[in-house]
Design an enzyme around this catalytic site. Structure first.
Site, PDB file in Angstrom:
ATOM      1  N   PHE A 148      -5.795  12.495   4.377  1.00  0.00           N
ATOM      2  CA  PHE A 148      -4.767  13.510   4.658  1.00  0.00           C
ATOM      3  C   PHE A 148      -3.811  13.714   3.489  1.00  0.00           C
ATOM      4  CE2 PHE A 148      -1.482  10.321   5.386  1.00  0.00           C
ATOM      5  CZ  PHE A 148      -2.250   9.211   5.717  1.00  0.00           C
ATOM      6  N   LYS A 171      12.429   3.536   6.434  1.00  0.00           N
ATOM      7  CA  LYS A 171      12.735   4.311   7.649  1.00  0.00           C
ATOM      8  C   LYS A 171      14.046   3.792   8.242  1.00  0.00           C
ATOM      9  CE  LYS A 171       8.089   5.108   7.226  1.00  0.00           C
ATOM     10  NZ  LYS A 171       7.232   4.524   6.185  1.00  0.00           N
ATOM     11  N   ASP A 193       5.016  -4.464  13.702  1.00  0.00           N
ATOM     12  CA  ASP A 193       5.286  -3.443  12.687  1.00  0.00           C
ATOM     13  C   ASP A 193       6.718  -3.001  12.965  1.00  0.00           C
ATOM     14  OD1 ASP A 193       5.753  -1.174  11.204  1.00  0.00           O
ATOM     15  OD2 ASP A 193       3.662  -0.572  11.206  1.00  0.00           O
ATOM     16  N   TYR A 198      14.911 -10.903 -13.810  1.00  0.00           N
ATOM     17  CA  TYR A 198      13.510 -10.981 -13.348  1.00  0.00           C
ATOM     18  C   TYR A 198      13.401 -11.972 -12.200  1.00  0.00           C
ATOM     19  CZ  TYR A 198       8.465 -11.284 -13.335  1.00  0.00           C
ATOM     20  OH  TYR A 198       7.152 -11.223 -12.948  1.00  0.00           O
ATOM     21  N   ARG A 226      -0.861  15.296  12.107  1.00  0.00           N
ATOM     22  CA  ARG A 226      -1.179  13.979  12.638  1.00  0.00           C
ATOM     23  C   ARG A 226      -2.246  14.196  13.694  1.00  0.00           C
ATOM     24  NH1 ARG A 226       1.321   9.819   9.388  1.00  0.00           N
ATOM     25  NH2 ARG A 226      -0.539  10.582   8.401  1.00  0.00           N
ATOM     26  N   PHE A 249      -1.944   2.872  12.910  1.00  0.00           N
ATOM     27  CA  PHE A 249      -1.249   3.640  11.892  1.00  0.00           C
ATOM     28  C   PHE A 249      -2.176   3.706  10.681  1.00  0.00           C
ATOM     29  CE2 PHE A 249       1.429   4.564   8.276  1.00  0.00           C
ATOM     30  CZ  PHE A 249       1.902   5.796   8.703  1.00  0.00           C
ATOM     31  N   THR A 250      -2.132   4.805   9.946  1.00  0.00           N
ATOM     32  CA  THR A 250      -3.119   5.089   8.892  1.00  0.00           C
ATOM     33  C   THR A 250      -3.281   3.937   7.900  1.00  0.00           C
ATOM     34  OG1 THR A 250      -1.354   6.241   7.718  1.00  0.00           O
ATOM     35  CG2 THR A 250      -2.833   7.598   9.046  1.00  0.00           C
TER      36      THR A 250
HETATM   37  N1  F0G Z   1       3.914   1.410   9.497  1.00  0.00           N
HETATM   38  C1  F0G Z   1       4.406   2.527  10.056  1.00  0.00           C
HETATM   39  C2  F0G Z   1       4.624   2.579  11.515  1.00  0.00           C
HETATM   40  C3  F0G Z   1       4.707   3.634   9.239  1.00  0.00           C
HETATM   41  O1  F0G Z   1       5.197   4.735   9.810  1.00  0.00           O
HETATM   42  C4  F0G Z   1       4.487   3.558   7.849  1.00  0.00           C
HETATM   43  C5  F0G Z   1       4.735   4.692   6.989  1.00  0.00           C
HETATM   44  C6  F0G Z   1       3.959   2.374   7.327  1.00  0.00           C
HETATM   45  C7  F0G Z   1       3.699   1.309   8.178  1.00  0.00           C
HETATM   46  C8  F0G Z   1       3.662   2.226   5.862  1.00  0.00           C
HETATM   47  O2  F0G Z   1       4.810   2.083   5.138  1.00  0.00           O
HETATM   48  O3  F0G Z   1       4.900   4.136   3.697  1.00  0.00           O
HETATM   49  O4  F0G Z   1       6.386   2.159   3.284  1.00  0.00           O
HETATM   50  O5  F0G Z   1       3.970   2.028   2.787  1.00  0.00           O
HETATM   51  N2  F0G Z   1       4.916   5.859   7.411  1.00  0.00           N
HETATM   52  C9  F0G Z   1       5.248   7.029   6.635  1.00  0.00           C
HETATM   53  C10 F0G Z   1       5.238   8.241   7.523  1.00  0.00           C
HETATM   54  C11 F0G Z   1       4.448   7.203   5.400  1.00  0.00           C
HETATM   55  O6  F0G Z   1       5.442   9.336   6.996  1.00  0.00           O
HETATM   56  O7  F0G Z   1       5.041   8.121   8.730  1.00  0.00           O
HETATM   57  P1  F0G Z   1       5.016   2.639   3.649  1.00  0.00           P
END
Ligand code: F0G
Length: 466
Positions: free
Chosen positions: A449, A257, A214, A71, A382, A123-124
């Site tokens: 989405f 990624k 980021d 832990y 997108r 970014f979303t």
């Molecule tokens: N920042 C970027 C540029 C991303 O592309 C993503 C995730 C995140 C933050 C968030 O990270 O998913 O680990 O919580 N992108 C994925 C995509 C979901 O399909 O583009 P996460």
């Protein structure tokens, strides 16, 4: 065009299944015309995302066996911490289970209600956490990023004049940091240049604004810098990655990624107070600060993945050139998509492929559904659906870019998979009328989405998406 041969050979295989068009039509209807709601088993080639979908190396699988599941104080934590410090150069490291958890903690700590957070396109999840913390996102990316036909080599760059305008309008004290993304996802995986970052650093120093990176796709960005930016052709990817981070105050990262992890993320920073505060938040939302929501074996595999991503330049060259291969097949057939080709995906330009569909009828969403029905290839929207509604007005945001993303998982698919996907898209491109607009039947409030459901707008559309 030939694809660069893979710098690996295949040791384990995972069967995938081709289905019939009739079967897929049933499945997309059941999924409310949303590719996120399909079952993976019903997909032949999965280009939904590059997130957590990488194939791990033999060394990563071996590392899993070395998981220390304590832990507190797992040895894998210390290995991951040292790896992040070594590869990215930040002083302090705080693990999280994935990127958005790091965004949550950073937004909560750095943003006060009423603040403004500039960024090189949204970014979303990043923007949502900024808004949940009471901030307002402001897009300061260069105009070229919103034009899918512009061939600017660094379409991820920040427009310093837009930063100046924001400072003049709201005052620097209302801008805690700029969120600076490498290989800007929503712009089509478009890179930033070191020159832009240096200029931004000087600007931010003048006003006391932090630069928070980021860091999700910095390795891919480093490859473009090596290829395109004067003075970097002879620097290694490892050196360029470290240089990028050196101009920033810290980062959030989705390690699913570039990092070649199936799960994982982190915050990293140079400021000790921010570090201590972030560790205190991690125990509330993620787990102890020596695992942050990951198991010991996850951390072991991730540390190995991060090392592999920069160990040689061969891996990243293959990776980005594979994306370019898919883009080139589409270029040769005249299928409109974002240029220059990005680092992780090819983004089809739905505005030009299905111009008969109004933006309010979700052209990219409809095109992604049609690609699945025709080919068994899963892609994602997108565009207007991803962009969501303005939290103040409740109105749909209308982004200039209305795209379908064909995202390439790392080390997973071969040249013939990509050729198959390209051929399917090319065939559909030749009969765009087969694709018809959609309307919502269920619209979630946040990040709509992921779970939204749709149906075709007209009875005619039913037969078109048949
Ligand atoms: N920042 C970027 C540029 C991303 O592309 C993503 C995730 C995140 C933050 C968030 O990270 O998913 O680990 O919580 N992108 C994925 C995509 C979901 O399909 O583009 P996460």
């Amino acid at each position: 065009m030939k694809q660069l041969p893979e710098p690996f050979r295949i040791k384990t295989v995972e069967p995938i299944r081709m289905t019939t068009r009739e079967y897929r039509l049933r499945k997309i209807k059941e999924a409310g015309y949303n590719t996120f709601l399909l079952r993976s088993e019903d997909v032949y080639i999965d280009l939904l995302t590059d997130s957590g979908t990488s194939a791990m190396s033999d060394a990563q699988w071996a590392a899993l066996q070395m998981g220390d599941e304590a832990y507190a104080g797992s040895r894998n934590f210390y290995d991951l911490e040292a790896t992040v410090q070594n590869v990215y150069g930040y002083r302090y490291f705080v693990p999280t289970h994935q990127g958005r958890a790091a965004e949550h903690i950073m937004s909560k700590l750095l943003i006060k209600p009423g603040d403004y957070v500039p960024g090189n396109m949204y970014f979303t999840t990043t923007r949502l956490h900024q808004e949940l913390a009471g901030g307002t996102f402001v897009d300061v990316i260069i105009d070229e990023a919103h034009d899918p036909t512009s061939t600017h080599p660094f379409k991820g760059n920040v427009d310093i004049a837009k930063m100046q305008k924001l400072v003049d309008q709201v005052g620097a004290e209302k801008i805690p940091y700029i969120s600076y993304e490498t290989c800007v996802n929503m712009a089509g995986g478009q890179p930033i240049s070191i020159a832009n970052l240096k200029e931004l650093r000087a600007f931010c120093d003048r006003y006391g604004i932090k630069i928070m990176l980021d860091n999700t796709r910095t390795v891919e960005n480093a490859y473009f810098i090596q290829q395109r930016e004067p003075g970097y052709a002879h620097k290694s990817i490892k050196e360029i990655v470290k240089e990028i981070c050196s101009y920033t105050d810290g980062c959030t990262c989705s390690a699913k990624k570039d990092g070649l992890g199936n799960i994982g993320g982190f915050l990293a920073m140079n400021d000790e107070d921010f570090y201590i505060a972030a560790q205190a938040e991690v125990v509330v939302y993620e787990g102890l600060h020596t695992y942050g929501g990951m198991s010991g074996r996850d951390m072991a595999a991730l540390a190995q993945g991060i090392r592999e991503s920069v160990e040689t330049d061969d891996y990243i060259r293959y990776r980005v050139e594979q994306v370019n291969y898919l883009g080139t097949l589409l270029s040769e057939a005249g299928v409109p998509h974002v240029v220059p080709h990005g680092g992780h995906a090819i983004f089809l330009d739905a505005r030009r492929i299905v111009p008969h569909i109004e933006q309010d009828e979700f052209p990219a969403q409809a095109l992604a559904a049609a690609i699945y029905v025709e080919t068994g290839v899963r892609t994602m929207e997108r565009g207007i659906v991803s962009s969501g509604r303005d939290p103040k007005t409740g109105q749909n945001r209308h982004p200039k870019l209305e795209l379908v993303r064909m995202t390439i998982p790392r080390r997973v698919y071969t040249e013939s998979h990509l050729r198959f996907a390209a051929e399917g898209v090319i065939e559909l491109f030749q009969q765009p009328q087969r694709v018809a607009g959609l309307k919502f039947v269920y619209e979630p409030k946040q990040l709509r989405f992921f779970q939204a459901r749709f149906e075709p707008v007209t009875a005619v559309a039913e037969t078109v998406l048949k």
